[in-house]
Structures are given as C-alpha cells and as structure tokens.
Design an enzyme around this catalytic site. Structure first.
Site, short mmCIF file in Angstrom:
data_model
loop_
_atom_site.label_atom_id
_atom_site.label_comp_id
_atom_site.label_asym_id
_atom_site.label_seq_id
_atom_site.Cartn_x
_atom_site.Cartn_y
_atom_site.Cartn_z
N ARG A 174 0.85 -1.18 0.00
CA ARG A 174 0.00 0.00 0.00
C ARG A 174 0.88 1.23 0.00
O ARG A 174 1.99 1.21 0.56
CB ARG A 174 -0.86 0.07 1.26
CG ARG A 174 -2.16 -0.69 1.20
CD ARG A 174 -3.16 -0.04 0.23
NE ARG A 174 -4.42 -0.73 0.19
CZ ARG A 174 -4.72 -1.76 -0.61
NH1 ARG A 174 -3.84 -2.23 -1.47
NH2 ARG A 174 -5.92 -2.31 -0.57
N GLU A 220 -1.94 8.02 -3.91
CA GLU A 220 -2.26 7.66 -5.29
C GLU A 220 -3.72 8.01 -5.62
O GLU A 220 -4.56 8.02 -4.72
CB GLU A 220 -2.00 6.14 -5.51
CG GLU A 220 -2.90 5.23 -4.70
CD GLU A 220 -2.52 3.75 -4.87
OE1 GLU A 220 -1.34 3.39 -4.75
OE2 GLU A 220 -3.47 2.97 -5.11
N HIS A 279 -1.03 0.50 -9.64
CA HIS A 279 -1.81 -0.34 -8.72
C HIS A 279 -2.58 -1.43 -9.48
O HIS A 279 -3.82 -1.47 -9.43
CB HIS A 279 -2.76 0.52 -7.87
CG HIS A 279 -3.17 -0.15 -6.59
ND1 HIS A 279 -3.43 0.52 -5.42
CD2 HIS A 279 -3.37 -1.46 -6.29
CE1 HIS A 279 -3.79 -0.32 -4.47
NE2 HIS A 279 -3.75 -1.54 -4.97
C1 GLV Z 1 -5.49 -4.38 -3.94
O1 GLV Z 1 -4.65 -3.60 -3.65
C2 GLV Z 1 -6.26 -5.10 -2.96
O2 GLV Z 1 -6.16 -4.79 -1.77
O3 GLV Z 1 -7.01 -5.99 -3.36
#
Ligand code: GLV
Length: 326
Positions: free
Chosen positions: A241, A270, A288
């Site tokens: 994250r 982000e 991401h």
């Molecule tokens: C993606 O980052 C998730 O947490 O599924």
C-alpha cells in the site's frame, strides 16, 4: 410482493456482476465511474442497506453516522484501509473483503515487478524507444541477479508466502521474512523461509519485497533510516500500500544510489505520484495493478457481490472482517 433491498455499487463493475446483483437487489450503479466525494457517497447511500466498494471509497465514522440504514460494505479488494473497521463494528455494519481469490495473481505480479526492477526492464525499454540503442556494450543495463540471491519479504501473509514459494522453489533464492507473528514450522518449511528481524532483513537481502497490510503502525515502514540499512546494490518492491514507504525518502535514495532500484505498484496519495519518483530513472512504476488479470478481477467482483447476497439475502457474509453485534 416484497420489495428488494437497495444497494449501491460505488464504481463501475463487470456488467455480469451488476446483473447478478439485480437478481436480488434494487441496484443504484455508477457505470460512468465518476469518483464520488464523501458528500456524494453519503447522498447516494440514503435508503441503501448495502454498498459494493473499492479501495477508493472511504467508509468513515462520519459517513456511517449519515447512513443509519447501511448494514454491509463489501470491498472489492483484499486490503481494507479505506474502512474504519472499529467505527463500522460499533455502527453495526458488516465489512467484507476479497481474500484468497487474488493471492497467486498478486504474487505473480510482485515477482514480475521484482524481475523488471532488478533487470532494469523499464529503463532499458525507454532507452530503446528513444532511439538511443546504437550498439552493444559489455555493461549496458547490467542489473542485479535474481536467481540464487537473497529475497527479504516484509509481511508474510498469503501473498508473501506465494512470493516466497516462487523465489525459493522457482529461482533458488534464499528467503528471509519478517512478520508480526512468525509462521508455524510447517508453513515456514513449505515456503523455505526463515524469520529474521527487520534490521537483519534490510541489511542482508538483495531484494526487499513489501507485502504487509497498511495500518497506522505500518506507516513509513521504509523511510530514510531503513533505506540506509539496505545494500547499495539492493532493490525494493512495494506491492502493499502507499504510505508503507516514505516516497520522498525513496526518491532521494534512488537518486543518491543508496539503493540500486525500486519497483512500485502503490503510492502515497495515489493516483498522485510523488514528482521526484517521476524523474529518477531507476524505478519501475505501475498504476496499482497487481491483481489485474481479467479472471482475478472477475473473481474479486464476484466475491464482493456474493458477500452482499450472502449477508443480505441468506444472513451470512462469506468473508467478513468483523462481527458486529446483531
Ligand atoms: C489491492 O490492492 C487489494 O487490496 O485488493
């Protein structure tokens, strides 16, 4: 005739998933994929008992206070740092996420990002596209070895374990990890991984992979002090994250060659990316997408929908994160 419960789908999703939800609910959807402000989200949630969220919708105490009819928030993500879980529990709202269905896909991506970073794939591709490739040279884009090197994994949940198996079994890597709680001996053996302190991991690993969940304690797990402990030849990969890494400190460490390179799929704040990261060459940046294959995204959306159906229609969520008093 009994009226169907009303739910909100807060972002665009696969039409098949909307169709499935429409079998059970009156669905207010957002197929135009407009990002809701906190006020708009609260407004759209009036009269709704359930909401299908993604990481971009913040479920806060103040939002919950404005939506007393809400009973479940189903996140289409395994991470749930967009949820104020204690506030949800005290408001009697069930929270769910999408574990397991994305584990192997996300581990694949973590490994891909590690390979791209260590072997300088993005940097060399930009060089080629810019028309700068005119001849071979002995050290052109020479990167770091992956096979047989030392992989350090911070956060050894399901995805971390998937990455460990890929490293140990596929690439002959020596795997070190640190986690709040060490794995049991059988799981450690299956991953061929050894538990060490964070300091030992940072000092020893050739490649450091971050896979821990975000929490206030995990904020800036990697900052200037931790980067200084790493080898100057090391790479850092963040698929966890944004906020786990101090992105400004990382950009400085990449520029100063405190470490060799980084691969980042997640960023503080982000989709904004720290401007300094955009100007250093030795970083691979992706938006991401670690879980982004069509089958996996479909499975995640399906599980989020099944959580809404499971709880609101059959009385039991499939993958709950909390257990509020009924
Ligand atoms: C993606 O980052 C998730 O947490 O599924």
């Amino acid at each position: 005739m009994q009226t169907k419960p009303s739910v909100l789908v807060a972002r665009a999703v696969f039409p098949e998933i909307l169709h499935k939800l429409e079998q059970h609910f009156t669905v207010d959807s957002n197929q135009d994929d407009i990002l809701f402000s906190a006020e708009e989200l609260a407004r759209r949630l009036q009269g709704k008992v359930g909401v299908f969220t993604t990481g971009s919708e913040r479920i806060s105490a103040s939002l919950l206070a404005q939506c007393p009819e809400l009973r479940i928030c189903a996140n289409m993500a395994v991470g749930y740092n967009n949820f104020d879980l204690p506030a949800m529990t005290s408001a009697g709202v069930v929270a769910t996420n999408t574990p397991d269905v994305l584990t192997e896909t996300t581990a694949d991506f973590g490994f891909a990002l590690l390979m791209a970073t260590a072997r300088r794939m993005a940097e060399s591709e930009h060089f080629l596209r810019a028309g700068l490739w005119t001849r071979w040279s002995y050290d052109m884009f020479a990167g770091a070895e992956v096979h047989g090197s030392i992989l350090g994994i911070i956060g050894m949940g399901r995805i971390g374990q998937g990455i460990a198996r890929r490293g140990a079994l596929g690439f002959g890597m020596k795997v070190l990890y640190c986690n709040r709680k060490p794995l049991d001996a059988a799981t450690e053996a299956a991953c061929q991984a050894r538990h060490v302190s964070k300091t030992e991991l940072l000092q020893t690993a050739d490649h450091v992979m971050l896979v821990l969940p975000y929490s206030a304690e995990a904020h800036h797990t990697i900052g200037a002090a931790e980067l200084a402990l790493m080898k100057p030849t090391a790479t850092l990969v963040n698929i966890a994250r944004g906020g786990i890494v101090d992105d400004a400190a990382l950009a400085a460490a990449l520029r100063n060659r405190t470490i060799a390179a980084a691969g980042l799929d997640v960023f503080e704040g982000e989709p904004a990316v720290h401007p300094d990261l955009l100007t250093v060459p030795n970083v691979v940046l992706t938006p991401h997408i670690a879980s982004a294959t069509m089958p996996t995204r479909m499975a995640m959306a399906g599980l989020a929908a099944d959580n809404l159906i499971g709880f609101l229609v059959h009385g039991k969520a499939l993958t709950p994160l909390n257990a509020p008093a009924p």
